[in-house]
Scaffold this motif. Structure first.
Motif, PDB file in Angstrom:
ATOM      1  N   SER A 113      18.415  -9.034 -34.638  1.00  0.00           N
ATOM      2  CA  SER A 113      17.416  -7.975 -34.721  1.00  0.00           C
ATOM      3  C   SER A 113      17.883  -6.893 -35.682  1.00  0.00           C
ATOM      4  O   SER A 113      19.058  -6.829 -36.045  1.00  0.00           O
ATOM      5  N   ALA A 188      15.549  -1.271 -24.362  1.00  0.00           N
ATOM      6  CA  ALA A 188      16.171  -2.128 -25.363  1.00  0.00           C
ATOM      7  C   ALA A 188      15.068  -2.959 -26.005  1.00  0.00           C
ATOM      8  O   ALA A 188      14.303  -3.631 -25.309  1.00  0.00           O
ATOM      9  N   GLY A 190      14.204  -5.812 -29.018  1.00  0.00           N
ATOM     10  CA  GLY A 190      14.789  -6.783 -29.925  1.00  0.00           C
ATOM     11  C   GLY A 190      14.159  -8.147 -29.779  1.00  0.00           C
ATOM     12  O   GLY A 190      13.016  -8.272 -29.312  1.00  0.00           O
ATOM     13  N   ASN A 191      14.935  -9.176 -30.142  1.00  0.00           N
ATOM     14  CA  ASN A 191      14.397 -10.537 -30.199  1.00  0.00           C
ATOM     15  C   ASN A 191      15.324 -11.525 -29.507  1.00  0.00           C
ATOM     16  O   ASN A 191      15.857 -12.441 -30.137  1.00  0.00           O
ATOM     17  N   PRO A 192      15.528 -11.386 -28.188  1.00  0.00           N
ATOM     18  CA  PRO A 192      16.440 -12.290 -27.486  1.00  0.00           C
ATOM     19  C   PRO A 192      15.893 -13.711 -27.453  1.00  0.00           C
ATOM     20  O   PRO A 192      14.700 -13.936 -27.218  1.00  0.00           O
ATOM     21  N   THR A 198      10.576  -8.096 -27.882  1.00  0.00           N
ATOM     22  CA  THR A 198      10.778  -8.022 -26.439  1.00  0.00           C
ATOM     23  C   THR A 198      11.320  -6.655 -26.050  1.00  0.00           C
ATOM     24  O   THR A 198      12.251  -6.144 -26.670  1.00  0.00           O
ATOM     25  N   ILE A 249      19.672  -7.247 -22.099  1.00  0.00           N
ATOM     26  CA  ILE A 249      19.809  -7.660 -23.495  1.00  0.00           C
ATOM     27  C   ILE A 249      20.588  -8.968 -23.534  1.00  0.00           C
ATOM     28  O   ILE A 249      21.460  -9.215 -22.702  1.00  0.00           O
ATOM     29  N   ASN A 253      19.387 -10.016 -29.325  1.00  0.00           N
ATOM     30  CA  ASN A 253      19.177  -8.567 -29.298  1.00  0.00           C
ATOM     31  C   ASN A 253      20.134  -7.837 -30.230  1.00  0.00           C
ATOM     32  O   ASN A 253      19.978  -6.634 -30.475  1.00  0.00           O
ATOM     33  N   GLY A 256      19.404  -4.684 -32.473  1.00  0.00           N
ATOM     34  CA  GLY A 256      18.142  -4.087 -32.031  1.00  0.00           C
ATOM     35  C   GLY A 256      18.315  -2.658 -31.559  1.00  0.00           C
ATOM     36  O   GLY A 256      19.406  -2.093 -31.573  1.00  0.00           O
ATOM     37  N   ASN A 269      22.118  -1.952 -30.317  1.00  0.00           N
ATOM     38  CA  ASN A 269      22.668  -2.924 -29.377  1.00  0.00           C
ATOM     39  C   ASN A 269      23.635  -3.861 -30.092  1.00  0.00           C
ATOM     40  O   ASN A 269      23.331  -4.390 -31.157  1.00  0.00           O
TER      41      ASN A 269
END
Length: 511
Positions: A113, A188, A190-192, A198, A249, A253, A256, A269
């Protein structure tokens, strides 16, 4: 009537010229602005009128999520098969033993992220997200795709600044991590697991955490966003003063945003503590106040200008550390050595002194000093309070630099981004002293060499001067942009000088 018309025409033309000159001056001024100043201009023109507190009086996180999500991007990185050869060998030997799926041969891909912090395309992420990547693809929240180039990285803080060629992008407002309080709500974003955009919520669990994960030489290839062995000591200096959160996270993430309930960025993060590699309740973010200094330095100088106190120390908060140096104190930093000619020696500090405060704030552990110093420049002063012979004494220490830094050059176009990243270096213009030393009229100085790139493989070190590429003179990043996008037979011929004055010409096959 003709006179009136002529007067109006003259006024119109004059106004247009004045506006044009103003715009040129404005753009030039904007290029030299810090990210904080750019953000002030942006948010002055784009004020938020939406409340962050609901009618019931409780914190409403929906508005914060809505403001932040558009400025958090999905990063997809591509690596050459050569860079993953050693990892492939280990997987072939041990992968199936632990039930791991074997990776396919050929170029490898990973994801993470990033956070847009400037409308003209600057993005902050983790160093470990883009490290050694040959190609960096960015997907924004509105599904636009770009190719990014690395402006610079700082492994000591696990931060990286990358850039895409775009304008009028949404950005996240930089907050104040010093004002963060344990127990406050955070998000938080991001893109987990490649689940883009997300948002998870939690609280700040602790501040100033040091978990010994950045720059640990016993595990040099470990992805920091994975299981953490907190008993493993760090053998190489990494600057850690993480914000700990229980917001969920996971891998992906990395890089992010960690934001407060007002939608302000308070951290990037970076890591999780886990036995499985997935979320177990402990996430860690790099404080944004530290990130501001690192990112502004990278943009301005090509790398981080870091000041040094000039000491080695033992952290008395570590179990048995106080006993090993015969100290009855269980917090603070015991000075075990002084760098000759360093700031601490010049200020009068001695071995055996115990640092108890930095700028009036109590030092409980190493992160309390390290983060504070990491925000400052060489030449800045810092006040250290030390315990000596049972009494506290104050010393003003002037931070020393490791080396002078030149200014950074401009940007490179999207078409050259992949090859620019493959070179694995950052560049700044030559200064007058370097022109005299090498008897040249222009060129670019190598300000940073990243592991795994062409410059690293061929031992072109920091301080080298690039004068031509494919027989085209190089005086700016724009010149480099044109040279590396007009290759013949897929070959790149780079000519320049080593730091010692020796001349080199290297030819690379970049197909």
């Amino acid at each position: 009537m003709k006179k009136i018309g002529l007067t109006l025409l003259t006024a119109f033309v004059g106004g247009a010229m004045a506006l044009g000159v103003y715009k040129l001056a404005e753009n030039k001024y904007a290029d030299n602005m810090s990210f904080e100043d750019k953000q002030k201009v942006y948010f002055a023109s784009n004020p938020s009128t939406s409340p962050t507190v609901s009618s019931a009086g409780q914190v409403d996180l929906t508005q914060a999520a809505a403001e932040v999500t558009p400025a958090v991007v999905y990063i997809r990185t591509t690596y050459s098969s050569k860079q993953s050869d050693s990892q492939d060998q280990f997987e072939q030997m041990f992968g199936e033993m632990f039930g791991q799926r074997m990776r396919p041969q050929g170029p490898q891909m990973a994801s993470g992220s990033g956070v847009i912090i400037s409308p003209d395309g600057y993005i902050v992420t983790n160093n470990h997200v883009v490290e050694n990547a040959e190609k960096i693809d960015i997907v924004t929240n509105d599904h636009h795709q770009y190719e990014a180039k690395v402006i610079g990285t700082d492994p000591n803080t696990d931060l990286a600044l990358i850039k895409i060629e775009a304008t009028n992008l949404p950005i996240v407002k930089l907050g104040n991590s010093d004002a963060v309080r344990v127990g406050e709500w955070v998000l938080a974003v991001g893109n987990p697991f490649k689940l883009t955009s997300t948002v998870t919520a939690g609280i700040v669990s602790a501040k100033g955490r040091s978990i010994g994960i950045i720059g640990s030489e016993d595990q040099p290839n470990q992805n920091p966003f994975g299981p953490v062995n907190q008993k493993t000591p760090s053998l190489r200096t990494g600057i850690e003063s993480f914000i700990q959160t229980d917001a969920a996270i996971n891998p992906g993430n990395s890089g992010g945003a960690l934001v407060n309930s007002n939608g302000e960025l308070i951290g990037i993060n970076a890591a999780i503590a886990s036995h499985t590699g997935s979320y177990e309740g402990y996430g860690f973010a790099i404080p944004v106040n530290l990130a501001k200094k690192v990112l502004n330095d990278i943009k301005k100088y090509g790398k981080v200008k870091r000041g040094y106190v000039g000491i080695s120390f033992a952290d008395l908060s570590v179990p048995d550390a106080a006993r090993s140096v015969n100290s009855d104190k269980t917090n603070g930093l015991y000075i075990s050595g002084l760098m000759k000619g360093g700031g601490a020696e010049a200020a009068g500090l001695k071995e055996g002194d115990i640092i108890t405060k930095v700028d009036g704030n109590t030092v409980y552990e190493s992160s309390d000093l390290q983060e504070r110093v990491a925000r400052l420049q060489p030449g800045d002063k810092i006040n250290l309070t030390v315990m000596r012979d049972g009494k506290e004494k104050d010393f003003n220490v002037t931070l020393k630099a490791d080396s002078p830094e030149p200014r950074i050059a401009g940007s490179v176009s999207k078409s050259a981004a992949e090859l620019f990243n493959k070179l694995g270096a950052s560049f700044v213009p030559v200064n007058s002293d370097q022109k005299t030393k090498f008897h040249i009229n222009g060129g670019l100085v190598v300000s940073q060499v990243r592991p795994g790139g062409i410059f690293d493989d061929t031992d072109i070190p920091v301080g080298s001067v690039i004068t031509s590429i494919n027989k085209q003179s190089i005086n700016s990043i724009d010149d480099m942009d044109k040279a590396i996008t007009n290759l013949r037979n897929g070959r790149l011929m780079i000519t320049g000088f080593y730091p010692n004055g020796g001349r080199f010409t290297n030819i690379f096959d970049v197909r």
